[in-house]
Design an enzyme around this catalytic site. Structure first.
Site, PDB file in Angstrom:
ATOM      1  N   LYS A  26       0.849  -1.214   0.000  1.00  0.00           N
ATOM      2  CA  LYS A  26       0.000   0.000   0.000  1.00  0.00           C
ATOM      3  C   LYS A  26       0.875   1.251   0.000  1.00  0.00           C
ATOM      4  CE  LYS A  26      -1.804   1.563   4.060  1.00  0.00           C
ATOM      5  NZ  LYS A  26      -1.407   2.966   4.266  1.00  0.00           N
ATOM      6  N   ASN A  27       1.859   1.270   0.886  1.00  0.00           N
ATOM      7  CA  ASN A  27       2.657   2.495   1.045  1.00  0.00           C
ATOM      8  C   ASN A  27       3.636   2.729  -0.096  1.00  0.00           C
ATOM      9  OD1 ASN A  27       1.270   3.040   3.333  1.00  0.00           O
ATOM     10  ND2 ASN A  27       2.949   2.624   4.765  1.00  0.00           N
ATOM     11  N   CYS A 120      -4.157  13.288  12.432  1.00  0.00           N
ATOM     12  CA  CYS A 120      -4.894  12.043  12.288  1.00  0.00           C
ATOM     13  C   CYS A 120      -4.871  11.344  13.631  1.00  0.00           C
ATOM     14  CB  CYS A 120      -4.300  11.184  11.188  1.00  0.00           C
ATOM     15  SG  CYS A 120      -2.738  10.493  11.672  1.00  0.00           S
ATOM     16  N   ARG A 125       1.137  15.042  12.670  1.00  0.00           N
ATOM     17  CA  ARG A 125       1.646  14.837  11.316  1.00  0.00           C
ATOM     18  C   ARG A 125       1.703  16.123  10.479  1.00  0.00           C
ATOM     19  NH1 ARG A 125      -0.731   9.027   9.480  1.00  0.00           N
ATOM     20  NH2 ARG A 125       1.218   8.887   8.329  1.00  0.00           N
ATOM     21  N   ASP A 309       4.833   1.025  12.102  1.00  0.00           N
ATOM     22  CA  ASP A 309       3.606   0.385  11.602  1.00  0.00           C
ATOM     23  C   ASP A 309       3.454  -1.056  12.091  1.00  0.00           C
ATOM     24  OD1 ASP A 309       2.914   2.686  10.326  1.00  0.00           O
ATOM     25  OD2 ASP A 309       3.318   1.992   8.296  1.00  0.00           O
ATOM     26  N   ARG A 401      -8.712  -0.298   5.158  1.00  0.00           N
ATOM     27  CA  ARG A 401      -7.880   0.687   4.459  1.00  0.00           C
ATOM     28  C   ARG A 401      -6.532   0.077   4.080  1.00  0.00           C
ATOM     29  NH1 ARG A 401      -6.315   4.919   8.009  1.00  0.00           N
ATOM     30  NH2 ARG A 401      -4.797   5.023   6.350  1.00  0.00           N
TER      31      ARG A 401
HETATM   32  C1  UD1 Z   1       4.602   7.052   6.193  1.00  0.00           C
HETATM   33  C2  UD1 Z   1       3.690   5.837   6.088  1.00  0.00           C
HETATM   34  C3  UD1 Z   1       3.168   5.436   7.467  1.00  0.00           C
HETATM   35  C4  UD1 Z   1       4.350   5.219   8.418  1.00  0.00           C
HETATM   36  C5  UD1 Z   1       5.274   6.441   8.429  1.00  0.00           C
HETATM   37  C6  UD1 Z   1       6.529   6.249   9.246  1.00  0.00           C
HETATM   38  C7  UD1 Z   1       2.713   6.086   3.891  1.00  0.00           C
HETATM   39  C8  UD1 Z   1       1.505   6.370   3.081  1.00  0.00           C
HETATM   40  N1  UD1 Z   1       2.572   6.165   5.201  1.00  0.00           N
HETATM   41  O1  UD1 Z   1       3.814   8.129   6.693  1.00  0.00           O
HETATM   42  O2  UD1 Z   1       2.428   4.236   7.329  1.00  0.00           O
HETATM   43  O3  UD1 Z   1       3.868   5.031   9.729  1.00  0.00           O
HETATM   44  O4  UD1 Z   1       5.689   6.753   7.080  1.00  0.00           O
HETATM   45  O5  UD1 Z   1       7.226   5.132   8.810  1.00  0.00           O
HETATM   46  O6  UD1 Z   1       3.750   5.725   3.385  1.00  0.00           O
HETATM   47  N2  UD1 Z   1       7.133  14.953  10.186  1.00  0.00           N
HETATM   48  C9  UD1 Z   1       7.353  16.288  10.442  1.00  0.00           C
HETATM   49  N3  UD1 Z   1       7.206  17.174   9.424  1.00  0.00           N
HETATM   50  C10 UD1 Z   1       6.886  16.798   8.156  1.00  0.00           C
HETATM   51  C11 UD1 Z   1       6.657  15.416   7.903  1.00  0.00           C
HETATM   52  C12 UD1 Z   1       6.801  14.520   8.934  1.00  0.00           C
HETATM   53  O7  UD1 Z   1       7.642  16.682  11.576  1.00  0.00           O
HETATM   54  O8  UD1 Z   1       6.780  17.654   7.270  1.00  0.00           O
HETATM   55  C13 UD1 Z   1       7.264  13.973  11.280  1.00  0.00           C
HETATM   56  C14 UD1 Z   1       5.933  13.274  11.602  1.00  0.00           C
HETATM   57  O9  UD1 Z   1       5.152  14.041  12.474  1.00  0.00           O
HETATM   58  C15 UD1 Z   1       6.425  11.985  12.233  1.00  0.00           C
HETATM   59  C16 UD1 Z   1       7.725  11.703  11.483  1.00  0.00           C
HETATM   60  O10 UD1 Z   1       8.100  12.922  10.855  1.00  0.00           O
HETATM   61  O11 UD1 Z   1       6.706  12.216  13.586  1.00  0.00           O
HETATM   62  C17 UD1 Z   1       7.624  10.616  10.447  1.00  0.00           C
HETATM   63  O12 UD1 Z   1       6.568  10.904   9.561  1.00  0.00           O
HETATM   64  P1  UD1 Z   1       6.630  10.518   8.025  1.00  0.00           P
HETATM   65  O13 UD1 Z   1       7.821   9.642   7.796  1.00  0.00           O
HETATM   66  O14 UD1 Z   1       6.508  11.747   7.213  1.00  0.00           O
HETATM   67  O15 UD1 Z   1       5.316   9.654   7.860  1.00  0.00           O
HETATM   68  P2  UD1 Z   1       4.339   9.620   6.610  1.00  0.00           P
HETATM   69  O16 UD1 Z   1       5.109   9.792   5.354  1.00  0.00           O
HETATM   70  O17 UD1 Z   1       3.182  10.502   6.861  1.00  0.00           O
END
Ligand code: UD1
Length: 422
Positions: A26-27, A120, A125, A309, A401
């Site tokens: 999915k990811n 969420c 996030r 995850d 999902r």
């Molecule tokens: C993706 C995965 C999710 C997984 C996560 C971490 C998808 C669709 N989802 O989510 O299943 O749990 O990686 O492995 O692939 N952060 C910031 N600022 C930003 C972006 C992120 O501070 O602009 C922080 C987030 O709050 C979090 C951390 O970085 O604490 C990791 O988030 P991120 O790796 O971005 O997760 P997603 O890409 O949303």
């Protein structure tokens, strides 16, 4: 029939046995589908799982003007007539990963407006790293009235970007934006997840020039256009990991097929430490549970660390292990929503900030529980499969999902799970 009204009734006590096949990731599929927006032509994606989140991303593409031909697990996406339309809160709210269209739309059209995806169930996030990176590439960004507007006068420009944390989504968005930028972009402290490697492979198949995925520095040489291509998505390492824990917790003997075993290394290491027998074959892993598992400590980390995850599923396993486990969640600030539900089932878990102290109990008991998010749901099903008597799991739309008909796969291995629609 309304989806939110569905529940699982799980009768515990079966030991899972047999073979289960893992679907496409999915990811990995989500950013790849967003990446089709970069190409004014037909792109074929194979091994796409049939999940609600994939449908949500397809809906966003169709709204933007893409033609999506759905041939089972093969999607043919034609983005020739796409326009960069404003994406409303209604569409963005369905799934956070819709924010992955930001980079591709900005790179191809020079402007984009999306509703802020917001927080969420597992944490706030933010998107600051996505936006900081796009600004460094010359984008003008405004955040107003809940919308993000990004514009670039002519073309994005290559830049040196250092991510504060190795965000998966920010790495993907910036990598996609940089493919059509003028000059070279370097992304340092990039995420190293296998899904980033798969995205690089897909974008390079379309003619992008990206190097370094899987390491912490990505180098992207911008090109003027991307061409149609075909790509096959990698297997879902989290779905695989979940079925491996299912085999372990039920003291079963399950072979999980269609996996890339190296992607599962952090999960295999922890299962082995807990006393589970794991045999790695070419494209499969065999998992045999032990009589009583041992407590282990877990700290979630970016890849190749233990994946956040898989944290709820491992916690379910450790609730019935021998001894006390300490689980530290370092990625998301609110990812313990499964804890009160596991406690309802008799688990002994104490929370202190981002740490959960899990004292193993001899058995769990069935209860009425609520799913708060996708992986919490996976954890509750695992706990229910070993609980005494029946468990009713509410709000299973979260599970749909990310897992394709989970109950069918478990039942084929000997579980007793009924989907109830009310
Ligand atoms: C993706 C995965 C999710 C997984 C996560 C971490 C998808 C669709 N989802 O989510 O299943 O749990 O990686 O492995 O692939 N952060 C910031 N600022 C930003 C972006 C992120 O501070 O602009 C922080 C987030 O709050 C979090 C951390 O970085 O604490 C990791 O988030 P991120 O790796 O971005 O997760 P997603 O890409 O949303």
């Amino acid at each position: 029939m309304q989806r939110w009204a569905q529940k699982f009734l799980v009768v515990g006590g079966s030991s899972l046995k047999g073979t289960v096949k893992v679907n496409g990731s999915k990811n990995a599929s989500l950013p790849i589908l967003a990446g089709t927006l970069l190409c004014a032509g037909k792109v074929t994606i194979n091994n796409v799982p049939k999940l609600q989140d994939i449908k949500n991303m397809k809906d966003v593409l169709i709204y933007l003007g893409a033609q999506v031909k759905d041939e089972g697990r093969k999607l043919v996406v034609d983005c020739i007539n796409v326009q960069s339309l404003e994406i409303s809160e209604e569409l963005m709210r369905r799934m956070r990963a819709s924010n992955l269209v930001l980079g591709p739309l900005l790179a191809r059209f020079g402007n984009v407006k999306i509703s802020y995806p917001g927080g969420c169930n597992i944490g706030s996030r933010p998107m600051n790293l996505h936006l900081k990176g796009l600004k460094a590439m010359g984008a003008e960004i405004k955040e107003k009235y809940g919308y993000i507007t990004a514009r670039v006068p002519s073309r994005l420009k290559g830049a040196e970007i250092h991510l504060d944390v190795p965000s998966v989504g920010a790495t993907e968005n910036l990598m996609m934006a940089a493919t059509l930028a003028e000059g070279v972009t370097l992304i340092r402290n990039a995420a190293k997840e296998p899904e980033i490697v798969d995205l690089q492979k897909f974008l390079n198949a379309m003619g992008a020039q990206i190097k370094g995925a899987g390491s912490d520095t990505l180098e992207i040489k911008g090109v003027s256009r991307l061409e149609p291509a075909e790509h096959t998505v990698i297997p879902d390492r989290i779905e695989a990991g979940t079925y491996m824990v299912a085999a372990a917790i039920t003291k079963g003997d399950v072979t999980v097929t269609n996996v890339i075993s190296s992607h599962l290394d952090p999960i295999i290491a922890k299962l082995k430490e807990a006393g589970v027998k794991v045999t790695v074959n070419k494209n499969s892993v065999r998992v045999e549970g032990a009589d009583r598992l041992k407590a282990v400590d877990i700290k979630t980390m970016p890849y190749p660390g233990f994946p956040t995850d898989m944290q709820p599923q491992m916690m379910a396993l450790l609730t019935v292990a021998d001894g006390t486990s300490v689980i530290t969640e370092t990625i998301f600030e609110n990812r313990f929503k499964h804890v009160p539900e596991l406690r309802r089932m008799g688990a002994d878990i104490h929370l202190e900030g981002n740490t959960a102290i899990v004292r193993g109990v001899p058995s769990l008991s069935g209860a009425f529980v609520e799913v708060s998010d996708l992986r919490a749901g996976a954890a509750l099903v695992l706990a229910a499969m070993v609980a005494e008597d029946g468990t009713v799991i509410n709000n299973i739309e979260h599970i749909d999902r990310g897992y394709e008909r989970m109950e069918k796969k478990y039942n084929a291995l000997g579980a007793r799970i009924i989907r109830i629609s009310t």
